[in-house]
Design an enzyme around this catalytic site. Structure first.
Site, PDB file in Angstrom:
ATOM      1  N   MET A 328     -60.550  64.709   2.973  1.00 56.98           N
ATOM      2  CA  MET A 328     -61.359  64.963   1.782  1.00 56.98           C
ATOM      3  C   MET A 328     -60.501  65.051   0.524  1.00 56.98           C
ATOM      4  O   MET A 328     -60.834  64.480  -0.515  1.00 56.98           O
ATOM      5  CB  MET A 328     -62.186  66.245   1.943  1.00 56.98           C
ATOM      6  CG  MET A 328     -63.178  66.214   3.081  1.00 56.98           C
ATOM      7  SD  MET A 328     -64.306  64.821   2.989  1.00 56.98           S
ATOM      8  CE  MET A 328     -65.316  65.270   1.608  1.00 56.98           C
ATOM      9  N   ASP A 347     -50.171  70.056  -0.689  1.00 52.30           N
ATOM     10  CA  ASP A 347     -50.391  70.385   0.724  1.00 52.30           C
ATOM     11  C   ASP A 347     -49.228  71.258   1.166  1.00 52.30           C
ATOM     12  O   ASP A 347     -48.353  71.588   0.355  1.00 52.30           O
ATOM     13  CB  ASP A 347     -50.537  69.106   1.582  1.00 52.30           C
ATOM     14  CG  ASP A 347     -51.404  69.358   2.813  1.00 52.30           C
ATOM     15  OD1 ASP A 347     -50.992  70.161   3.672  1.00 52.30           O
ATOM     16  OD2 ASP A 347     -52.508  68.772   2.916  1.00 52.30           O
ATOM     17  N   VAL A 404     -58.794  72.689   2.102  1.00 49.85           N
ATOM     18  CA  VAL A 404     -57.929  72.934   3.259  1.00 49.85           C
ATOM     19  C   VAL A 404     -58.825  73.069   4.489  1.00 49.85           C
ATOM     20  O   VAL A 404     -60.037  72.873   4.403  1.00 49.85           O
ATOM     21  CB  VAL A 404     -57.042  74.197   3.040  1.00 49.85           C
ATOM     22  CG1 VAL A 404     -56.182  74.037   1.792  1.00 49.85           C
ATOM     23  CG2 VAL A 404     -57.879  75.464   2.917  1.00 49.85           C
ATOM     24  N   GLU A 406     -61.276  74.095   7.511  1.00 49.12           N
ATOM     25  CA  GLU A 406     -62.514  74.886   7.437  1.00 49.12           C
ATOM     26  C   GLU A 406     -62.328  76.198   8.204  1.00 49.12           C
ATOM     27  O   GLU A 406     -62.871  76.391   9.296  1.00 49.12           O
ATOM     28  CB  GLU A 406     -63.674  74.044   8.006  1.00 49.12           C
ATOM     29  CG  GLU A 406     -65.049  74.653   7.885  1.00 49.12           C
ATOM     30  CD  GLU A 406     -65.627  74.633   6.475  1.00 49.12           C
ATOM     31  OE1 GLU A 406     -64.896  74.348   5.520  1.00 49.12           O
ATOM     32  OE2 GLU A 406     -66.826  74.918   6.345  1.00 49.12           O
ATOM     33  N   LYS A 411     -58.453  79.401   4.129  1.00 47.22           N
ATOM     34  CA  LYS A 411     -58.979  79.272   2.758  1.00 47.22           C
ATOM     35  C   LYS A 411     -58.567  80.482   1.924  1.00 47.22           C
ATOM     36  O   LYS A 411     -58.252  80.351   0.738  1.00 47.22           O
ATOM     37  CB  LYS A 411     -60.502  79.091   2.772  1.00 47.22           C
ATOM     38  CG  LYS A 411     -60.909  77.701   3.319  1.00 47.22           C
ATOM     39  CD  LYS A 411     -62.269  77.275   2.881  1.00 47.22           C
ATOM     40  CE  LYS A 411     -62.751  75.983   3.535  1.00 47.22           C
ATOM     41  NZ  LYS A 411     -62.163  74.747   3.041  1.00 47.22           N
ATOM     42  N   SER A 433     -67.795  72.991   3.858  1.00 48.00           N
ATOM     43  CA  SER A 433     -69.113  72.446   4.171  1.00 48.00           C
ATOM     44  C   SER A 433     -70.037  73.505   4.759  1.00 48.00           C
ATOM     45  O   SER A 433     -71.222  73.243   4.921  1.00 48.00           O
ATOM     46  CB  SER A 433     -69.011  71.235   5.089  1.00 48.00           C
ATOM     47  OG  SER A 433     -67.962  71.360   5.984  1.00 48.00           O
ATOM     48  N   HIS A 454     -69.413  70.489  -2.731  1.00 50.95           N
ATOM     49  CA  HIS A 454     -69.376  69.891  -1.401  1.00 50.95           C
ATOM     50  C   HIS A 454     -69.480  68.373  -1.528  1.00 50.95           C
ATOM     51  O   HIS A 454     -70.552  67.831  -1.752  1.00 50.95           O
ATOM     52  CB  HIS A 454     -70.541  70.476  -0.576  1.00 50.95           C
ATOM     53  CG  HIS A 454     -70.638  69.955   0.807  1.00 50.95           C
ATOM     54  ND1 HIS A 454     -71.801  69.991   1.536  1.00 50.95           N
ATOM     55  CD2 HIS A 454     -69.722  69.373   1.621  1.00 50.95           C
ATOM     56  CE1 HIS A 454     -71.589  69.458   2.719  1.00 50.95           C
ATOM     57  NE2 HIS A 454     -70.346  69.075   2.795  1.00 50.95           N
TER      58      HIS A 454
HETATM   59  P1  NAD Z   1     -58.249  67.783   7.014  1.00 48.80           P
HETATM   60  O1  NAD Z   1     -57.880  68.488   8.260  1.00 48.80           O
HETATM   61  O2  NAD Z   1     -58.257  66.301   7.014  1.00 48.80           O
HETATM   62  O3  NAD Z   1     -57.305  68.247   5.811  1.00 48.80           O
HETATM   63  C1  NAD Z   1     -57.003  69.570   5.502  1.00 48.80           C
HETATM   64  C2  NAD Z   1     -55.647  69.565   4.800  1.00 48.80           C
HETATM   65  O4  NAD Z   1     -55.399  70.868   4.288  1.00 48.80           O
HETATM   66  C3  NAD Z   1     -54.489  69.245   5.737  1.00 48.80           C
HETATM   67  O5  NAD Z   1     -53.729  68.194   5.190  1.00 48.80           O
HETATM   68  C4  NAD Z   1     -53.691  70.545   5.774  1.00 48.80           C
HETATM   69  O6  NAD Z   1     -52.300  70.336   5.918  1.00 48.80           O
HETATM   70  C5  NAD Z   1     -54.026  71.138   4.430  1.00 48.80           C
HETATM   71  N1  NAD Z   1     -53.802  72.573   4.336  1.00 48.80           N
HETATM   72  C6  NAD Z   1     -54.055  73.531   5.251  1.00 48.80           C
HETATM   73  N2  NAD Z   1     -53.726  74.748   4.771  1.00 48.80           N
HETATM   74  C7  NAD Z   1     -53.265  74.547   3.520  1.00 48.80           C
HETATM   75  C8  NAD Z   1     -52.787  75.401   2.509  1.00 48.80           C
HETATM   76  N3  NAD Z   1     -52.740  76.729   2.674  1.00 48.80           N
HETATM   77  N4  NAD Z   1     -52.383  74.859   1.364  1.00 48.80           N
HETATM   78  C9  NAD Z   1     -52.445  73.542   1.163  1.00 48.80           C
HETATM   79  N5  NAD Z   1     -52.899  72.688   2.077  1.00 48.80           N
HETATM   80  C10 NAD Z   1     -53.310  73.170   3.247  1.00 48.80           C
HETATM   81  O7  NAD Z   1     -59.670  68.361   6.610  1.00 48.80           O
HETATM   82  P2  NAD Z   1     -60.839  67.652   5.767  1.00 48.80           P
HETATM   83  O8  NAD Z   1     -61.695  66.885   6.698  1.00 48.80           O
HETATM   84  O9  NAD Z   1     -60.248  66.977   4.606  1.00 48.80           O
HETATM   85  O10 NAD Z   1     -61.701  68.926   5.327  1.00 48.80           O
HETATM   86  C11 NAD Z   1     -61.272  69.773   4.294  1.00 48.80           C
HETATM   87  C12 NAD Z   1     -62.420  70.635   3.843  1.00 48.80           C
HETATM   88  O11 NAD Z   1     -63.505  69.804   3.422  1.00 48.80           O
HETATM   89  C13 NAD Z   1     -62.992  71.546   4.909  1.00 48.80           C
HETATM   90  O12 NAD Z   1     -63.400  72.736   4.309  1.00 48.80           O
HETATM   91  C14 NAD Z   1     -64.198  70.767   5.420  1.00 48.80           C
HETATM   92  O13 NAD Z   1     -65.210  71.590   5.968  1.00 48.80           O
HETATM   93  C15 NAD Z   1     -64.682  70.139   4.140  1.00 48.80           C
HETATM   94  N6  NAD Z   1     -65.472  68.914   4.321  1.00 48.80           N
HETATM   95  C16 NAD Z   1     -65.116  67.991   5.242  1.00 48.80           C
HETATM   96  C17 NAD Z   1     -65.877  66.837   5.375  1.00 48.80           C
HETATM   97  C18 NAD Z   1     -65.500  65.770   6.357  1.00 48.80           C
HETATM   98  O14 NAD Z   1     -66.337  64.880   6.621  1.00 48.80           O
HETATM   99  N7  NAD Z   1     -64.302  65.791   6.899  1.00 48.80           N
HETATM  100  C19 NAD Z   1     -66.996  66.642   4.565  1.00 48.80           C
HETATM  101  C20 NAD Z   1     -67.318  67.608   3.611  1.00 48.80           C
HETATM  102  C21 NAD Z   1     -66.548  68.746   3.502  1.00 48.80           C
END
Ligand code: NAD
Length: 714
Positions: A328, A347, A404, A406, A411, A433, A454
């Site tokens: 995302m 990150d 970051v 979920e 968070k 989400s 979102h």
């Molecule tokens: P992801 O696992 O692909 O990426 C998360 C990233 O956050 C990773 O690169 C991780 O290294 C980084 N991270 C973790 N802790 C951190 C910190 N303290 N500081 C900086 N970076 C950190 O996850 P995603 O799919 O991109 O989802 C991220 C968020 O978006 C979640 O809350 C998820 O619920 C939400 N979301 C996801 C989707 C989807 O389809 N994947 C859709 C809508 C919302």
């Protein structure tokens, strides 16, 4: 002849060439309204009757050429009785026939988009000279809102260009670029934009008293006689294809196919009547009316930010912070840089931050290799994204989006680090989400600057952003979230806080209901096909695999931990738990309800894990249940005050999780089904399938008050 009114002006030069320049005074683009059509009809008639006028150039003083009928007028026309509407449509058709046969040469000088009735007007001219501009679109997009062309588009396009190109373009509403249109014979000439009027005049003078090909003796269709074996095969194939693509839910493509097939067997004047008859029935259909209401008016209002607080004035965003460079974060960084913002992409390691930037590189490389983006633009786009692990870089960010993992704990760490780094006026948004915004806001010293934004995956393609206000979110933060959506060209729907907000909550109900059906012994193929038959983009089990079954279990566990004794586990979750125990986590792990090796198909051993019941339900009963659970969950979102208006519910459902667009969205579906019928079904299902179908209080109230959801939640 010279005229000047609020729709266009006409100036005639010494060579007898009149230029009718479209410029609607009170609209951003040129459209047909009742008034503009009447003025246009009068002007065209006088120009044709004027002996001194040899040719007419139709041009535009706005950046678009013409985008056809004003949909407000179309909506109003569709309420008229069929014979009246037919007469109105035929009046425009006969005006266009006068342009074609009146003995005066007409040339369209197309400087910008020519869409719908705008292209139909250009098609009625004897030549179309088009400015060389890759972004310019020539198309008949009516089918995208459930309509079909009604001013001769189905007949003229197929008389000018091969059927294999023309028919799919009309049935799907996809536009042509000038270069493609030139290759197909749809346009006469493509020239540099500053040469447009000169080229149009040169063509007009070289072709006095021009006629249309179909009005000349010996005219032949570009694809040959309609009854040729090749065309017979083409129509049989097209008919099957449209049936497959639309699942029979959209009447417009079938009517378009029929109008083309019938019309091409007749002279143009009769063919136009055939089209007009189909148009009348399509424009009065519930599908067209619902789609126009949501996907045109609803979407326009949302994009115009009608629900944004009036104060403060529009935010400008120079720098966006992006924390979490995963799927995302990478996508949001790409979209923000594309909109011209500087992006600080953070990150936990440089490697991870760079992976997030590589997301942009991949998209940009693809665009460059397809010739859609200049190499310099690729470079400047990437230059705007700075990767780092240092939160201090966020000091200059106007708004920071957190994406970051979920998890509340992860968070919390990220949000505290963001707040410590940003300036006092920066807004902080979370892309969570499911986790309630008010709970995350508690981690901050200034919760009023915190809001949920979102985004959906893949960010660069998905048009929706669900904006979520927590209990303490300020109107400044809310306004900023709206403004960012507009900058990123996303459609915002704003909702109130609650677990899973609106979209995640309702789409989850669909997936989990699919799993519950599986545990009851319903055949997985039946479940999947029933979802698709309803018009959902995919079956519930396939969607659950895409989202990841592990996530469904994690969310259930988190909800259980947060809700304590009030938690009642949905029977479907047990299926996800069984799959996770077998390490079948979904598409990411290459195996879930489906297997993803050489091809994608249902896992054959599902029947061992979830034995089939000997008594399989009707497909229609399964379809009904999968739609009902979404309707009920939506009504609960209204009861809980999460969703604020019916049109938001409609837009969020179509753009967020692909709820069947032909319905106009889930609130429209509820109204079309009628609350009283839904209540009956909910009462029956709550006895047979489970208490989750218990009718929500709001549904009973709609029935008692005998009102629609759109009426009370306007
Ligand atoms: P992801 O696992 O692909 O990426 C998360 C990233 O956050 C990773 O690169 C991780 O290294 C980084 N991270 C973790 N802790 C951190 C910190 N303290 N500081 C900086 N970076 C950190 O996850 P995603 O799919 O991109 O989802 C991220 C968020 O978006 C979640 O809350 C998820 O619920 C939400 N979301 C996801 C989707 C989807 O389809 N994947 C859709 C809508 C919302």
């Amino acid at each position: 002849m010279n005229t000047n009114n609020e729709f266009f002006r006409v100036e005639t030069d010494d060579d007898g060439v009149a230029t009718l320049t479209l410029e609607m005074a009170d609209k951003p683009v040129n459209v047909f309204t009742q008034g503009s059509l009447e003025a246009f009809e009068a002007a065209v008639t006088s120009l044709i009757d004027d002996e001194a006028v040899k040719a007419v150039i139709i041009a535009s003083a706005k950046p678009v050429f013409h985008v056809g009928a004003d949909l407000a007028m179309a909506q109003e026309m569709s309420a008229r009785a069929a014979p009246e509407l037919f007469t109105d449509i035929m009046r425009i058709n006969s005006l266009f026939r006068r342009i074609e046969t009146g003995g005066t040469t007409f040339v369209a000088a197309i400087n910008g988009h020519a869409l719908g009735g705008g292209l139909e007007l250009a098609l009625a001219c004897h030549a179309r000279i088009v400015a060389n501009n890759d972004r310019l679109q020539l198309g008949l997009p009516e089918a995208k809102v459930g309509l079909m062309p009604g001013f001769g588009g189905t007949q003229r396009l197929t008389r000018l260009t091969p059927l294999a190109d023309a028919l799919p373009a009309i049935a799907t509403g996809s536009p042509f670029s000038p270069a493609k249109a030139l290759g197909l014979g749809l346009v006469t000439e493509v020239c540099e934009p500053d040469q447009l009027l000169a080229a149009a005049k040169a063509w007009a003078l070289a072709n006095p008293k021009a006629t249309q090909p179909w009005d000349r003796k010996g005219y032949k269709l570009p694809s040959g006689a309609i009854h040729s074996p090749a065309n017979f095969q083409f129509f049989a194939g097209a008919s099957a294809q449209y049936r497959k693509n639309t699942g029979g839910h959209y009447p417009a493509p079938a009517a378009i196919l029929d109008a083309v097939y019938q019309g091409l067997q007749m002279p143009i004047d009769q063919a136009l009547k055939v089209e007009a008859r189909r148009f009348v029935s399509i424009s009065r259909s519930i599908v067209a009316r619902s789609m126009i209401k949501t996907l045109f008016f609803g979407m326009n209002d949302a994009n115009a930010l009608v629900r944004r607080p009036a104060e403060p004035p529009k935010h400008s965003f120079k720098t966006i912070g992006m924390v979490g460079a995963g799927l995302m974060g990478g996508g949001i960084a790409y979209s923000a840089a594309r909109a011209g913002c500087d992006v600080i992409l953070i990150d936990t390691s440089m490697e991870a931050a760079e992976r997030g930037k590589a997301y942009s590189e991949r998209l940009l490389d693809k665009a460059v290799s397809r010739g859609k983006l200049a190499a310099e633009k690729r470079a400047s786009h990437l230059d705007r994204i700075t990767t780092t692990t240092d939160f201090a870089a966020l000091a200059k960010a106007d708004l920071v989006v957190e994406a970051v993992f979920e998890s509340k704990d992860v968070k919390q760490t990220a949000l505290k680090a963001i707040e410590a780094a940003v300036g006092p006026t920066a807004i902080i948004a979370s892309n969570t989400s499911t986790i309630p915004i008010t709970e995350l806001a508690a981690f901050l010293d200034a919760p009023e600057r915190f809001i949920g934004m979102h985004f959906f995956s893949p960010v660069e393609k998905m048009p929706l952003v669900e904006i979520i206000s927590g209990k303490l979110t300020s109107s400044t933060a809310l306004a900023a979230a709206f403004d960012l959506c507009q900058l990123l060209k996303k459609t915002p729907v704003d909702v109130n806080d609650g677990r899973g907000f609106y979209t995640t909550r309702v789409v989850s109900s669909y997936m989990i209901e699919g799993m519950a059906l599986l545990r009851e012994g319903v055949s997985p193929a039946l479940i999947e096909n029933a979802g698709k038959a309803a018009g959902m983009p995919m079956g519930p089990l396939r969607l659950a695999d895409m989202v990841n079954l592990d996530l469904a279990v994690k969310i259930a566990d988190q909800t259980k931990a947060d809700s304590g004794d009030a938690y009642v586990e949905h029977p479907g979750i047990a299926a996800a738990r069984q799959m996770v125990a077998l390490e079948r986590l979904g598409e990411k792990s290459g195996k879930g309800f489906y297997q993803y090796q050489d091809d994608t198909r249902l896992w054959p051993d599902l029947a061992t894990l979830f034995p089939l019941s000997s008594d399989q339900p009707d497909a229609s009963a399964v379809t009904d249940r999968l739609l009902m659970i979404q309707a009920i969950e939506t009504l609960r979102c209204f009861d809980d005050g999460v969703v604020k208006t019916a049109i938001d519910a409609d837009l969020g459902s179509i753009l967020g999780w692909g709820f069947p667009p032909h319905t106009g969205g889930i609130a429209s579906y509820i109204d079309q089904e009628t609350p009283s019928r839904l209540l009956e079904k909910a009462e029956r299902l709550s006895k047979n399938a489970g208490a989750r179908f218990e009718p929500p209080a709001g549904l009973r109230k709609l029935v008692n008050d005998n009102v629609s959801l759109h009426a009370v939640m306007a």
